[in-house]
Design a protein around this motif. Structure first.
Motif, PDB file in Angstrom:
ATOM      1  N   PHE A 130      78.689  62.912  70.136  1.00 30.60           N
ATOM      2  CA  PHE A 130      77.469  62.181  70.488  1.00 30.60           C
ATOM      3  C   PHE A 130      76.380  62.341  69.440  1.00 30.60           C
ATOM      4  O   PHE A 130      76.300  63.364  68.742  1.00 30.60           O
ATOM      5  N   ASP A 131      75.555  61.333  69.342  1.00 29.94           N
ATOM      6  CA  ASP A 131      74.334  61.385  68.536  1.00 29.94           C
ATOM      7  C   ASP A 131      73.189  61.005  69.469  1.00 29.94           C
ATOM      8  O   ASP A 131      72.965  59.825  69.743  1.00 29.94           O
ATOM      9  N   PHE A 132      72.484  62.006  69.972  1.00 32.93           N
ATOM     10  CA  PHE A 132      71.462  61.742  70.992  1.00 32.93           C
ATOM     11  C   PHE A 132      70.178  61.153  70.425  1.00 32.93           C
ATOM     12  O   PHE A 132      69.245  60.885  71.171  1.00 32.93           O
ATOM     13  N   THR A 133      70.150  60.926  69.119  1.00 33.18           N
ATOM     14  CA  THR A 133      69.026  60.160  68.563  1.00 33.18           C
ATOM     15  C   THR A 133      69.272  58.663  68.724  1.00 33.18           C
ATOM     16  O   THR A 133      68.415  57.861  68.394  1.00 33.18           O
ATOM     17  N   ALA A 134      70.448  58.307  69.232  1.00 33.80           N
ATOM     18  CA  ALA A 134      70.876  56.908  69.332  1.00 33.80           C
ATOM     19  C   ALA A 134      71.025  56.294  67.941  1.00 33.80           C
ATOM     20  O   ALA A 134      70.700  55.125  67.729  1.00 33.80           O
ATOM     21  N   GLY A 135      71.513  57.087  67.008  1.00 38.13           N
ATOM     22  CA  GLY A 135      71.644  56.630  65.626  1.00 38.13           C
ATOM     23  C   GLY A 135      73.071  56.384  65.194  1.00 38.13           C
ATOM     24  O   GLY A 135      73.337  56.285  63.990  1.00 38.13           O
ATOM     25  N   GLY A 137      75.493  58.261  64.883  1.00 41.89           N
ATOM     26  CA  GLY A 137      76.044  59.282  64.004  1.00 41.89           C
ATOM     27  C   GLY A 137      75.157  59.602  62.811  1.00 41.89           C
ATOM     28  O   GLY A 137      75.394  60.572  62.103  1.00 41.89           O
ATOM     29  N   SER A 138      74.129  58.796  62.615  1.00 40.10           N
ATOM     30  CA  SER A 138      73.232  59.050  61.476  1.00 40.10           C
ATOM     31  C   SER A 138      72.293  60.224  61.772  1.00 40.10           C
ATOM     32  O   SER A 138      71.742  60.833  60.856  1.00 40.10           O
ATOM     33  N   GLY A 139      72.116  60.514  63.045  1.00 37.87           N
ATOM     34  CA  GLY A 139      71.152  61.543  63.422  1.00 37.87           C
ATOM     35  C   GLY A 139      69.718  61.121  63.161  1.00 37.87           C
ATOM     36  O   GLY A 139      68.798  61.928  63.189  1.00 37.87           O
ATOM     37  N   ASN A 140      69.541  59.840  62.935  1.00 36.66           N
ATOM     38  CA  ASN A 140      68.231  59.336  62.511  1.00 36.66           C
ATOM     39  C   ASN A 140      67.821  58.121  63.340  1.00 36.66           C
ATOM     40  O   ASN A 140      67.127  57.244  62.869  1.00 36.66           O
ATOM     41  N   GLY A 141      68.306  58.081  64.611  1.00 35.86           N
ATOM     42  CA  GLY A 141      68.027  56.933  65.462  1.00 35.86           C
ATOM     43  C   GLY A 141      66.629  56.957  66.053  1.00 35.86           C
ATOM     44  O   GLY A 141      65.816  57.830  65.718  1.00 35.86           O
ATOM     45  N   PRO A 142      66.351  56.010  66.933  1.00 34.57           N
ATOM     46  CA  PRO A 142      65.008  55.883  67.516  1.00 34.57           C
ATOM     47  C   PRO A 142      64.568  57.111  68.325  1.00 34.57           C
ATOM     48  O   PRO A 142      63.370  57.293  68.545  1.00 34.57           O
ATOM     49  N   PHE A 278      74.698  55.994  71.098  1.00 33.91           N
ATOM     50  CA  PHE A 278      74.753  57.448  71.311  1.00 33.91           C
ATOM     51  C   PHE A 278      76.135  58.024  70.989  1.00 33.91           C
ATOM     52  O   PHE A 278      76.321  59.227  70.985  1.00 33.91           O
ATOM     53  N   ILE A 279      77.120  57.124  70.796  1.00 35.70           N
ATOM     54  CA  ILE A 279      78.485  57.592  70.577  1.00 35.70           C
ATOM     55  C   ILE A 279      78.871  57.356  69.129  1.00 35.70           C
ATOM     56  O   ILE A 279      78.794  56.226  68.624  1.00 35.70           O
ATOM     57  N   VAL A 280      79.276  58.440  68.467  1.00 31.61           N
ATOM     58  CA  VAL A 280      79.603  58.360  67.034  1.00 31.61           C
ATOM     59  C   VAL A 280      80.950  57.651  66.846  1.00 31.61           C
ATOM     60  O   VAL A 280      81.899  57.934  67.567  1.00 31.61           O
TER      61      VAL A 280
END
Lengths: 280, 234
Positions: A130-135, A137-142, A278-280
């Motif tokens: 998961f990437d909880f930044t909603a990115g 997998g970038s870790g740089n989401g909203p 949220f899912i890489v």
């Protein structure tokens, strides 16, 4: 579960049931006899095997729903596990207690769903990354900083809970053939609604915003904004089964109350689109 | 205190009855063509007249379950209507706001079922709230907690008794709102008790109860007697 009752109902709906089952009548009698001794969770599987033989169907549709639910529960469980463990994120006292309560429920849901899927003869899906930044997998989401920014953490929590309620609701019909699985899903569903109400209450108190309520008004995001709008679209419905709820029968039910009084389902595609970032 | 539930004036007029009939037909027509709908219509044809001696008959099949839900919503709506007529002493702004909201939601649920069921609907029930001290916060919120948890239990327990997916979905739309109410009332009583172990078990599962258990509790607040003998049991 009364197996004889199910068979009786099937006989009424399908006069050719016994032909379909042919020599399996003895199997039915056997099932009815041992039903009380079988673990309850095993009964849907036993019945599923029988129906598969009779109708060429399987418990596949039910398993599919449970796998979908498991993915969402993995998401919630990991979110709260990480949130509860993040240093300095959740204030001590009631907030810490509430997040721990919800975390424990979500982890329990994961265990329960995995066990049920296994009982039904399938292999539980693996937990995604998961990437909880909603990115994606970038870790740089909203939602960057979700585990260091407490208001943002609660905003994402609210979205997950409200979406979870809608997701389970959207799948209930697919579980109607299994009393046991349906009841378990309903019991998870209302627990998620309790979580949603409390998270909203926490946000109300934290932000001193009296417009945030434990229930969803219209398609309002409760101040979170466009990033989560998809989780709330369609919640503004004010007719049910073609009956207009606003001012119904001369009552003072407002449009806001009419929408709050009924939570709306989301179909699987809509939910998957919401959780995709949220899912890489 | 014993009070009769309010029947909206509009319900008494012929024009409204006509509208109700149309709404009911639309509701039932959602399921037109299904064997189950036809069976239900037929099965309920003998259940229209409440039998005073045996209580108000909820009916059978899905209609029976919908009437069961309607009975509970009548009870809840009457309770919150009374609560909000004269709030308990010291009711805070947030308590008043939330109790007003919940009242409106329960009225919406009650009137929805009334219209959806049309001439299959049970009559308005008479409640008995003599056990409740409406001037006491503890009495009002304690009763509200009991009603909301009961409502959640009832819907969760009735889901498996419903045969039509569309009815199940409608019940699902309502039960999560009842769960939101239950959580909020619990938090007003004691912050953090929204889903404690008296409501949600170690498996993360909420409450569920079958109709006889629910109606036993509800009977303590009803003057009208409910006959649930024709409800499905599995």
């Amino acid at each position: 579960m009364n197996i004889e009752h199910i068979i009786t109902n099937l006989e009424q709906q399908d006069p050719e049931l016994h032909e379909r089952l042919s020599n399996r009548r003895s199997a039915i009698k056997g099932l009815a006899g041992i039903g009380g001794k079988l673990a309850l969770a095993a009964i849907p599987f036993a019945l599923g095997s029988l129906f598969k033989k009779a109708y060429g169907q399987s418990t596949g549709a039910i398993v599919e729903v449970l796998q979908f639910a498991l993915t969402l529960e993995y998401l919630e469980a990991e979110f709260y596990t990480l949130g509860a463990a993040a240093p300095g994120l959740v204030p001590a006292g009631p907030p810490t207690g509430a997040i721990a309560t919800i975390r424990d429920h979500e982890n329990a849901h994961v265990t329960l769903l995995k066990n049920t899927i296994t009982t039904l003869g399938a292999t539980p899906v693996a937990k995604p990354v998961f990437d909880f930044t909603a990115g994606n997998g970038s870790g740089n989401g909203p939602f960057k900083g979700v585990f260091s920014n407490y208001p943002l953490f609660l905003a994402v929590a609210q979205t997950f809970e409200d979406t979870g309620v809608r997701a389970y609701k959207g799948q209930a019909g697919a579980l109607i053939s299994s009393n046991e699985v349906l009841t378990a899903a309903l019991k998870i569903h209302s627990a998620e609604a309790r979580h949603a109400a409390h998270i909203r209450y926490m946000r109300r108190n934290l932000l001193s915003n009296t417009a945030i309520k434990p229930w969803i008004t219209g398609k309002d995001t409760a101040g979170i904004g466009d990033a989560v709008q998809a989780s709330y679209n369609g919640e503004d419905l004010t007719t049910q089964a073609e009956i207009n709820i606003i001012g119904i029968n001369g009552t003072g039910v407002s449009a806001a109350a009419a929408s709050e009084a009924f939570d709306e389902p989301l179909d699987k595609a809509a939910v998957l689109a919401i959780v995709d970032p949220f899912i890489v | 205190m014993v009070e009769k539930l309010n029947v909206p004036e509009e319900q008494k007029g012929h024009a409204m009855l006509s509208t109700k009939g149309q709404q009911r037909r639309r509701f039932l027509s959602l399921f037109a063509g299904t064997a189950a709908a036809a069976t239900l219509m037929h099965a309920c044809s003998n259940d229209d007249n409440p039998m005073p001696d045996n209580g108000i008959n909820l009916g059978s099949g899905d209609i029976g379950i919908l009437n069961y839900a309607y009975a509970l919503e009548q009870l809840e709506a009457a309770f919150y209507t009374r609560v909000t007529q004269t709030f308990f002493s010291g009711a805070t702004a947030i308590e008043q706001q939330f109790l007003n909201d919940i009242r409106d939601h329960e009225i919406a649920h009650r009137e929805f079922f009334r219209n959806a069921l049309g001439n299959k609907a049970i009559p308005s029930l008479e409640v008995d709230f003599s056990k409740i001290d409406f001037n006491s916060r503890a009495s009002v919120l304690g009763t509200a907690k009991a009603f909301e948890d009961l409502g959640v239990s009832a819907y969760n327990g009735a889901g498996k008794l419903i045969t039509e997916g569309a009815y199940l979905l409608l019940a699902g739309k309502i039960v999560s709102v009842e769960a939101r109410h239950a959580a909020m009332i619990r938090d007003l009583i004691s912050n953090g008790s929204f889903a404690d172990n008296t409501a949600v078990d170690a498996n993360g599962l909420d409450l569920s109860l079958d109709p006889p258990e629910v109606l036993k509790v509800a009977a303590g607040f009803l003057k009208s007697k409910i006959n649930a003998s024709n409800l499905p049991t599995s």
